[in-house]
Design a protein around this motif. Structure first.
Motif, PDB file in Angstrom:
ATOM      1  N   THR A  52      -5.994   3.949   0.283  1.00  0.00           N
ATOM      2  CA  THR A  52      -6.219   3.827  -1.169  1.00  0.00           C
ATOM      3  C   THR A  52      -4.943   4.136  -1.939  1.00  0.00           C
ATOM      4  O   THR A  52      -4.560   3.407  -2.860  1.00  0.00           O
ATOM      5  CB  THR A  52      -7.351   4.768  -1.612  1.00  0.00           C
ATOM      6  N   ILE A  53      -4.267   5.215  -1.546  1.00  0.00           N
ATOM      7  CA  ILE A  53      -3.040   5.608  -2.228  1.00  0.00           C
ATOM      8  C   ILE A  53      -1.905   4.645  -1.895  1.00  0.00           C
ATOM      9  O   ILE A  53      -1.110   4.266  -2.763  1.00  0.00           O
ATOM     10  CB  ILE A  53      -2.671   7.061  -1.852  1.00  0.00           C
ATOM     11  N   SER A  54      -1.834   4.229  -0.639  1.00  0.00           N
ATOM     12  CA  SER A  54      -0.729   3.373  -0.185  1.00  0.00           C
ATOM     13  C   SER A  54      -0.817   1.955  -0.717  1.00  0.00           C
ATOM     14  O   SER A  54       0.201   1.267  -0.849  1.00  0.00           O
ATOM     15  CB  SER A  54      -0.701   3.332   1.352  1.00  0.00           C
ATOM     16  N   ARG A  55      -2.034   1.506  -1.010  1.00  0.00           N
ATOM     17  CA  ARG A  55      -2.233   0.119  -1.450  1.00  0.00           C
ATOM     18  C   ARG A  55      -1.371  -0.209  -2.673  1.00  0.00           C
ATOM     19  O   ARG A  55      -0.821  -1.311  -2.784  1.00  0.00           O
ATOM     20  CB  ARG A  55      -3.713  -0.106  -1.761  1.00  0.00           C
ATOM     21  N   TYR A  56      -1.228   0.733  -3.589  1.00  0.00           N
ATOM     22  CA  TYR A  56      -0.469   0.476  -4.815  1.00  0.00           C
ATOM     23  C   TYR A  56       1.024   0.378  -4.535  1.00  0.00           C
ATOM     24  O   TYR A  56       1.743  -0.366  -5.206  1.00  0.00           O
ATOM     25  CB  TYR A  56      -0.757   1.578  -5.835  1.00  0.00           C
ATOM     26  N   ALA A  57       1.497   1.139  -3.538  1.00  0.00           N
ATOM     27  CA  ALA A  57       2.921   1.092  -3.194  1.00  0.00           C
ATOM     28  C   ALA A  57       3.260  -0.156  -2.397  1.00  0.00           C
ATOM     29  O   ALA A  57       4.304  -0.780  -2.602  1.00  0.00           O
ATOM     30  CB  ALA A  57       3.317   2.334  -2.400  1.00  0.00           C
ATOM     31  N   LEU A  58       2.357  -0.554  -1.506  1.00  0.00           N
ATOM     32  CA  LEU A  58       2.638  -1.660  -0.594  1.00  0.00           C
ATOM     33  C   LEU A  58       2.485  -3.030  -1.238  1.00  0.00           C
ATOM     34  O   LEU A  58       3.253  -3.951  -0.944  1.00  0.00           O
ATOM     35  CB  LEU A  58       1.716  -1.588   0.633  1.00  0.00           C
ATOM     36  N   GLN A  59       1.465  -3.194  -2.098  1.00  0.00           N
ATOM     37  CA  GLN A  59       1.197  -4.500  -2.717  1.00  0.00           C
ATOM     38  C   GLN A  59       1.105  -5.597  -1.645  1.00  0.00           C
ATOM     39  O   GLN A  59       1.737  -6.646  -1.743  1.00  0.00           O
ATOM     40  CB  GLN A  59       2.293  -4.838  -3.724  1.00  0.00           C
ATOM     41  N   ASN A  60       0.336  -5.328  -0.585  1.00  0.00           N
ATOM     42  CA  ASN A  60       0.104  -6.266   0.525  1.00  0.00           C
ATOM     43  C   ASN A  60       1.326  -6.472   1.429  1.00  0.00           C
ATOM     44  O   ASN A  60       1.323  -7.354   2.286  1.00  0.00           O
ATOM     45  CB  ASN A  60      -0.383  -7.636   0.024  1.00  0.00           C
ATOM     46  N   PHE A  61       2.373  -5.665   1.240  1.00  0.00           N
ATOM     47  CA  PHE A  61       3.571  -5.796   2.064  1.00  0.00           C
ATOM     48  C   PHE A  61       3.268  -5.292   3.481  1.00  0.00           C
ATOM     49  O   PHE A  61       2.582  -4.303   3.665  1.00  0.00           O
ATOM     50  CB  PHE A  61       4.699  -4.973   1.443  1.00  0.00           C
ATOM     51  N   ILE A  62       3.814  -5.995   4.495  1.00  0.00           N
ATOM     52  CA  ILE A  62       3.540  -5.634   5.889  1.00  0.00           C
ATOM     53  C   ILE A  62       4.740  -6.027   6.745  1.00  0.00           C
ATOM     54  O   ILE A  62       5.364  -7.073   6.506  1.00  0.00           O
ATOM     55  CB  ILE A  62       2.248  -6.334   6.388  1.00  0.00           C
ATOM     56  N   PRO A  63       5.127  -5.198   7.735  1.00  0.00           N
ATOM     57  CA  PRO A  63       6.268  -5.548   8.596  1.00  0.00           C
ATOM     58  C   PRO A  63       5.962  -6.768   9.460  1.00  0.00           C
ATOM     59  O   PRO A  63       4.805  -7.071   9.760  1.00  0.00           O
ATOM     60  CB  PRO A  63       6.454  -4.303   9.470  1.00  0.00           C
ATOM     61  N   ASP A  64       7.022  -7.462   9.867  1.00  0.00           N
ATOM     62  CA  ASP A  64       6.868  -8.582  10.795  1.00  0.00           C
ATOM     63  C   ASP A  64       6.743  -8.087  12.230  1.00  0.00           C
ATOM     64  O   ASP A  64       6.110  -8.728  13.062  1.00  0.00           O
ATOM     65  CB  ASP A  64       8.075  -9.524  10.683  1.00  0.00           C
ATOM     66  N   LEU A  65       7.344  -6.939  12.513  1.00  0.00           N
ATOM     67  CA  LEU A  65       7.298  -6.363  13.858  1.00  0.00           C
ATOM     68  C   LEU A  65       7.478  -4.862  13.771  1.00  0.00           C
ATOM     69  O   LEU A  65       8.390  -4.375  13.099  1.00  0.00           O
ATOM     70  CB  LEU A  65       8.412  -6.960  14.729  1.00  0.00           C
ATOM     71  N   THR A  66       6.593  -4.117  14.434  1.00  0.00           N
ATOM     72  CA  THR A  66       6.715  -2.667  14.528  1.00  0.00           C
ATOM     73  C   THR A  66       6.860  -2.290  15.992  1.00  0.00           C
ATOM     74  O   THR A  66       5.992  -2.603  16.813  1.00  0.00           O
ATOM     75  CB  THR A  66       5.486  -1.954  13.926  1.00  0.00           C
ATOM     76  N   LEU A  67       7.957  -1.631  16.334  1.00  0.00           N
ATOM     77  CA  LEU A  67       8.214  -1.165  17.691  1.00  0.00           C
ATOM     78  C   LEU A  67       7.871   0.323  17.751  1.00  0.00           C
ATOM     79  O   LEU A  67       8.481   1.139  17.048  1.00  0.00           O
ATOM     80  CB  LEU A  67       9.678  -1.389  18.058  1.00  0.00           C
ATOM     81  N   VAL A  68       6.877   0.672  18.576  1.00  0.00           N
ATOM     82  CA  VAL A  68       6.407   2.049  18.661  1.00  0.00           C
ATOM     83  C   VAL A  68       6.937   2.680  19.942  1.00  0.00           C
ATOM     84  O   VAL A  68       6.497   2.346  21.041  1.00  0.00           O
ATOM     85  CB  VAL A  68       4.866   2.113  18.629  1.00  0.00           C
ATOM     86  N   LEU A  69       7.896   3.598  19.811  1.00  0.00           N
ATOM     87  CA  LEU A  69       8.475   4.270  20.970  1.00  0.00           C
ATOM     88  C   LEU A  69       7.635   5.489  21.318  1.00  0.00           C
ATOM     89  O   LEU A  69       7.374   6.344  20.462  1.00  0.00           O
ATOM     90  CB  LEU A  69       9.913   4.701  20.688  1.00  0.00           C
ATOM     91  N   THR A  70       7.208   5.555  22.569  1.00  0.00           N
ATOM     92  CA  THR A  70       6.429   6.707  23.028  1.00  0.00           C
ATOM     93  C   THR A  70       7.132   7.340  24.226  1.00  0.00           C
ATOM     94  O   THR A  70       7.696   6.647  25.062  1.00  0.00           O
ATOM     95  CB  THR A  70       5.000   6.311  23.432  1.00  0.00           C
ATOM     96  N   ALA A  71       7.090   8.669  24.281  1.00  0.00           N
ATOM     97  CA  ALA A  71       7.717   9.404  25.384  1.00  0.00           C
ATOM     98  C   ALA A  71       6.940  10.684  25.627  1.00  0.00           C
ATOM     99  O   ALA A  71       6.205  11.156  24.752  1.00  0.00           O
ATOM    100  CB  ALA A  71       9.174   9.727  25.058  1.00  0.00           C
ATOM    101  N   ASP A  72       7.104  11.235  26.796  1.00  0.00           N
ATOM    102  CA  ASP A  72       6.487  12.521  27.105  1.00  0.00           C
ATOM    103  C   ASP A  72       7.012  13.566  26.113  1.00  0.00           C
ATOM    104  O   ASP A  72       8.224  13.660  25.894  1.00  0.00           O
ATOM    105  CB  ASP A  72       6.838  12.939  28.535  1.00  0.00           C
ATOM    106  N   PRO A  73       6.112  14.329  25.472  1.00  0.00           N
ATOM    107  CA  PRO A  73       6.550  15.287  24.451  1.00  0.00           C
ATOM    108  C   PRO A  73       7.617  16.264  24.948  1.00  0.00           C
ATOM    109  O   PRO A  73       8.559  16.584  24.212  1.00  0.00           O
ATOM    110  CB  PRO A  73       5.258  16.023  24.072  1.00  0.00           C
TER     111      PRO A  73
END
Length: 238
Positions: free
Chosen positions: A138-159
């Protein structure tokens, strides 16, 4: 590990066939090696003659960088921000960032590589901070205005591996996020895995293209995954 989430765009075979500028986001917990991989990708793009802009969240503009400094500072008085306070600060910085940097740079014909975006908010403030996703959206909707990345790379590693990397980085000044307990770091890593598994939609209802990158191995092996992800989703041959 290469896992694609969301609807991947049509693959193009070379940079000169890319008609639309790409907004690429790197996500992950502290110490997973985002900065190294971002620099490697940025350098590879430049070597291909591709105009690219590096930016980060929170930050990217002078005002947003002030918010970043406030957000990450270890306070001597011990009055750390509540998750809701963090959400409001981050969203304010993001609104400034999108309108003053990201959208103008894309319109200029520059590709964007961004260190963190909305998925960090989902992890740190919603999953770990226990703010309902509906509130974040709800809060983010006003900042984003439907904006979305083309690609998100999620790096995961053992903590534990990630924490050991933080300690080895002699030039790195520890901030408030680095100083989280081991348990919080584990929650953050699990939060990113949850986003991947549940395919969290953005406030617009669209599921962004997310690719999980196994960041436990060497820098070279991780970058090989990054290059493959960029090729398979955006058609960028590096």
């Amino acid at each position: 590990m290469l896992i694609v989430m969301g609807n991947a765009p049509t693959v193009k075979t070379a940079f000169n066939q890319v008609e639309q500028m790409a907004f690429i986001v790197f996500e992950g917990g502290e110490g997973v090696g985002k900065s190294t991989q971002i620099e490697l990708l940025f350098t590879s793009l430049k070597q291909q003659g591709i105009t690219c802009t590096l930016t980060r969240e929170p930050g990217g503009t002078p005002f947003a960088e002030d918010i970043r400094a406030l957000f990450k500072r270890i306070n001597a008085h011990g009055d750390t921000p509540l998750p809701l306070t963090e959400l409001l600060l981050i969203t304010a910085a993001r609104a400034q960032h999108i309108q003053k940097v990201i959208e103008p740079e894309l319109k200029k014909g520059n590709h964007i590589i961004c260190d963190r975006f909305l998925d960090s908010t989902y992890v740190y403030q919603s999953i770990v901070g226990q703010i309902e996703k509906m509130v974040v959206d709800t809060i983010s909707r006003y900042a984003l205005q439907n904006f979305i990345p083309d690609l998100t790379l999620v790096l995961t590693a053992d903590p534990q591996k990630a924490l050991s990397r933080i300690k080895k980085e002699k030039m790195r000044a520890e901030d408030r996020l680095d100083s989280f307990s081991n348990d919080i770091h584990a929650q953050i890593m699990n939060g990113y895995k949850e986003i991947l598994a549940k395919q969290f939609p953005y406030p617009s209802g669209k599921v962004p293209v997310r690719i999980a990158i196994d960041a436990n191995s060497s820098v070279e092996n991780v970058f090989a995954q990054v290059k493959l992800a960029v090729l398979n989703t955006l058609g960028f041959q590096l």
